[in-house]
Motif scaffolding. Structure first.
Motif, PDB file in Angstrom:
ATOM      1  N   UNK A  13       2.393   7.274   3.960  1.00  0.00           N
ATOM      2  CA  UNK A  13       1.457   6.149   4.027  1.00  0.00           C
ATOM      3  C   UNK A  13       2.161   4.867   3.622  1.00  0.00           C
ATOM      4  N   UNK A  14       1.464   3.752   3.777  1.00  0.00           N
ATOM      5  CA  UNK A  14       2.020   2.466   3.371  1.00  0.00           C
ATOM      6  C   UNK A  14       1.753   2.238   1.875  1.00  0.00           C
ATOM      7  N   UNK A  15       2.498   1.321   1.304  1.00  0.00           N
ATOM      8  CA  UNK A  15       2.267   0.963  -0.097  1.00  0.00           C
ATOM      9  C   UNK A  15       0.880   0.356  -0.272  1.00  0.00           C
ATOM     10  N   UNK A  16       0.416  -0.398   0.709  1.00  0.00           N
ATOM     11  CA  UNK A  16      -0.926  -0.986   0.599  1.00  0.00           C
ATOM     12  C   UNK A  16      -1.999   0.096   0.574  1.00  0.00           C
ATOM     13  N   UNK A  17      -1.781   1.195   1.287  1.00  0.00           N
ATOM     14  CA  UNK A  17      -2.720   2.327   1.260  1.00  0.00           C
ATOM     15  C   UNK A  17      -2.792   2.904  -0.160  1.00  0.00           C
ATOM     16  N   UNK A  18      -1.629   3.043  -0.796  1.00  0.00           N
ATOM     17  CA  UNK A  18      -1.584   3.568  -2.165  1.00  0.00           C
ATOM     18  C   UNK A  18      -2.338   2.626  -3.104  1.00  0.00           C
ATOM     19  N   UNK A  19      -2.070   1.321  -3.014  1.00  0.00           N
ATOM     20  CA  UNK A  19      -2.766   0.352  -3.871  1.00  0.00           C
ATOM     21  C   UNK A  19      -4.278   0.397  -3.651  1.00  0.00           C
ATOM     22  N   UNK A  20      -4.694   0.572  -2.405  1.00  0.00           N
ATOM     23  CA  UNK A  20      -6.125   0.632  -2.109  1.00  0.00           C
ATOM     24  C   UNK A  20      -6.755   1.851  -2.775  1.00  0.00           C
ATOM     25  N   UNK A  21      -6.096   3.009  -2.707  1.00  0.00           N
ATOM     26  CA  UNK A  21      -6.633   4.224  -3.339  1.00  0.00           C
ATOM     27  C   UNK A  21      -6.674   4.082  -4.861  1.00  0.00           C
ATOM     28  N   UNK A  22      -5.690   3.388  -5.428  1.00  0.00           N
ATOM     29  CA  UNK A  22      -5.698   3.124  -6.866  1.00  0.00           C
ATOM     30  C   UNK A  22      -6.886   2.232  -7.211  1.00  0.00           C
ATOM     31  N   UNK A  23      -7.102   1.174  -6.430  1.00  0.00           N
ATOM     32  CA  UNK A  23      -8.215   0.248  -6.674  1.00  0.00           C
ATOM     33  C   UNK A  23      -9.563   0.955  -6.554  1.00  0.00           C
TER      34      UNK A  23
END
Length: 70
Positions: A13-23
């Protein structure tokens, strides 16, 4: 310990996907002085649990229903 880029690469996945799941509060992580860190075993356990969740099953069922109507 993994950083965001390691999780993204491991999950394809993209880093933005990871940040979104964290958020969203769904991806297990820890906040450290340098940013977010992830314990690989926790991420993989989370991934397995996501694959077995009723939510994932509903997505599959909806997709099948949509295809059968087409």
């Amino acid at each position: 310990m993994w950083l965001v880029e390691h999780v993204a690469k491991a999950l394809g996945r993209s880093e933005s996907w990871v940040y979104k799941r964290v958020a969203e509060g769904v991806l297990p992580h820890t906040k450290r002085t340098g940013g977010l860190v992830f314990i690989p075993a926790h991420v993989m356990t989370w991934l397995t649990a996501e694959d077995d969740s009723p939510k994932a099953s509903r997505r599959t069922t909806r997709a099948k229903s949509a295809r059968s109507r087409a």
